[in-house]
Design an enzyme around this catalytic site. Structure first.
Site, PDB file in Angstrom:
ATOM      1  N   ARG A  82       0.843  -1.262  -0.046  1.00 60.28           N
ATOM      2  CA  ARG A  82       0.005  -0.001  -0.007  1.00 60.28           C
ATOM      3  C   ARG A  82       0.870   1.219   0.060  1.00 60.28           C
ATOM      4  NH1 ARG A  82      -5.092   0.918   3.959  1.00 60.28           N
ATOM      5  NH2 ARG A  82      -3.402   0.859   5.860  1.00 60.28           N
TER       6      ARG A  82
ATOM      7  N   THR B 274      -0.879   7.543  -1.251  1.00 62.71           N
ATOM      8  CA  THR B 274      -2.166   7.468  -1.840  1.00 62.71           C
ATOM      9  C   THR B 274      -3.143   6.511  -1.113  1.00 62.71           C
ATOM     10  OG1 THR B 274      -1.563   5.945  -3.281  1.00 62.71           O
ATOM     11  CG2 THR B 274      -1.076   7.977  -4.021  1.00 62.71           C
TER      12      THR B 274
ATOM     13  N   ASP C  55      -2.845  -9.526  12.692  1.00 64.05           N
ATOM     14  CA  ASP C  55      -2.459  -9.395  11.426  1.00 64.05           C
ATOM     15  C   ASP C  55      -1.758 -10.793  10.954  1.00 64.05           C
ATOM     16  OD1 ASP C  55       0.165  -9.323   9.511  1.00 64.05           O
ATOM     17  OD2 ASP C  55      -0.363  -7.214   9.564  1.00 64.05           O
TER      18      ASP C  55
ATOM     19  N   ASP D  26       1.985 -11.443   9.990  1.00 63.59           N
ATOM     20  CA  ASP D  26       2.823 -11.579  11.233  1.00 63.59           C
ATOM     21  C   ASP D  26       2.682 -12.672  11.985  1.00 63.59           C
ATOM     22  OD1 ASP D  26       3.843  -9.206  10.826  1.00 63.59           O
ATOM     23  OD2 ASP D  26       2.634  -8.174  11.996  1.00 63.59           O
TER      24      ASP D  26
END
Length: 209
Positions: free
Chosen positions: A104, A108, A200, A203
């Site tokens: 990402r 933006t 996550d 992770d």
């Protein structure tokens, strides 16, 4: 409009509960994700076509059914999608595997491709795009768009847990792609994590922070 299939099989739900538990360690988490992926693959392939063949059993000739040569492809979204691939391959060892890497953009907040490696015949394959968490839907929508741009026609999206926001985005941008999940959770929090979710996935799969 794409359809959403939620797998309520008791074994899937039982294992998903342990996946969600914050006290589940990396090794067990990884094994459980593989097991749930295999069970989900059993459900997601329910409509594969069959053809009749003639064989000889130890007792007599017989007519029996085999898969009708349908070509399958697995496309995990890096990196968390990798945790589900081996479980699916146990059930469908002949499937080809491609990879899509996205990150990402911090300015933006839009997904950016950094790695795409796909089977050469993706237009002829039924493709299962794999990402454990369908949160905002940004990565999944971008991955589906990347595959369509390269000729993919038959796509399904498979995830462990989906948020309503992610489902809505995929349905809006890819109404031809059905979504398969083990659970649909309540919502996203302000950080974009699924609530209650499992944290996550990358992770927890790879032991990173």
């Amino acid at each position: 409009m794409s359809r959403v299939y939620v797998f309520d099989h008791p074994l899937i739900q039982h294992k998903l509960t342990h996946i969600r538990d914050k006290n589940t360690g990396t090794k067990e988490f990884r094994e459980l994700v593989e097991e749930v992926a295999m069970l989900m693959a059993y459900e997601i392939t329910r409509d594969l076509p069959l053809e009749e063949v003639e064989i000889e059993t130890p007792v007599a000739p017989a007519k029996a059914k085999v898969l009708a040569g349908k070509k399958l492809g697995l496309i995990p979204i890096l990196r968390a999608g990798l945790g589900m691939v081996d479980g699916i391959l146990r059930l469908i060892p002949a499937a080809k595997v491609g990879h899509i890497g996205l990150y990402r953009d911090p300015d933006t907040l839009q997904p950016v491709e950094y790695y795409v490696k796909l089977p050469t015949d993706i237009a002829e394959r039924d493709l299962i795009v794999i990402d454990p968490m369908l949160a905002t839907g940004g990565s999944a929508a971008a991955a589906l768009a990347a595959l369509k741009k390269r000729g993919a026609r038959n796509l399904k999206l498979m995830c462990l847990i989906a948020a309503p926001e992610g489902i809505a985005r995929v349905q809006e941008e890819h109404p031809d792609v059905d979504i398969y999940a083990a659970a649909v959770d309540e919502r996203l929090n302000e950080k974009g994590y699924i609530v209650p979710g499992l944290g996550d996935a990358g992770d927890r799969l790879f032991g990173t922070k």
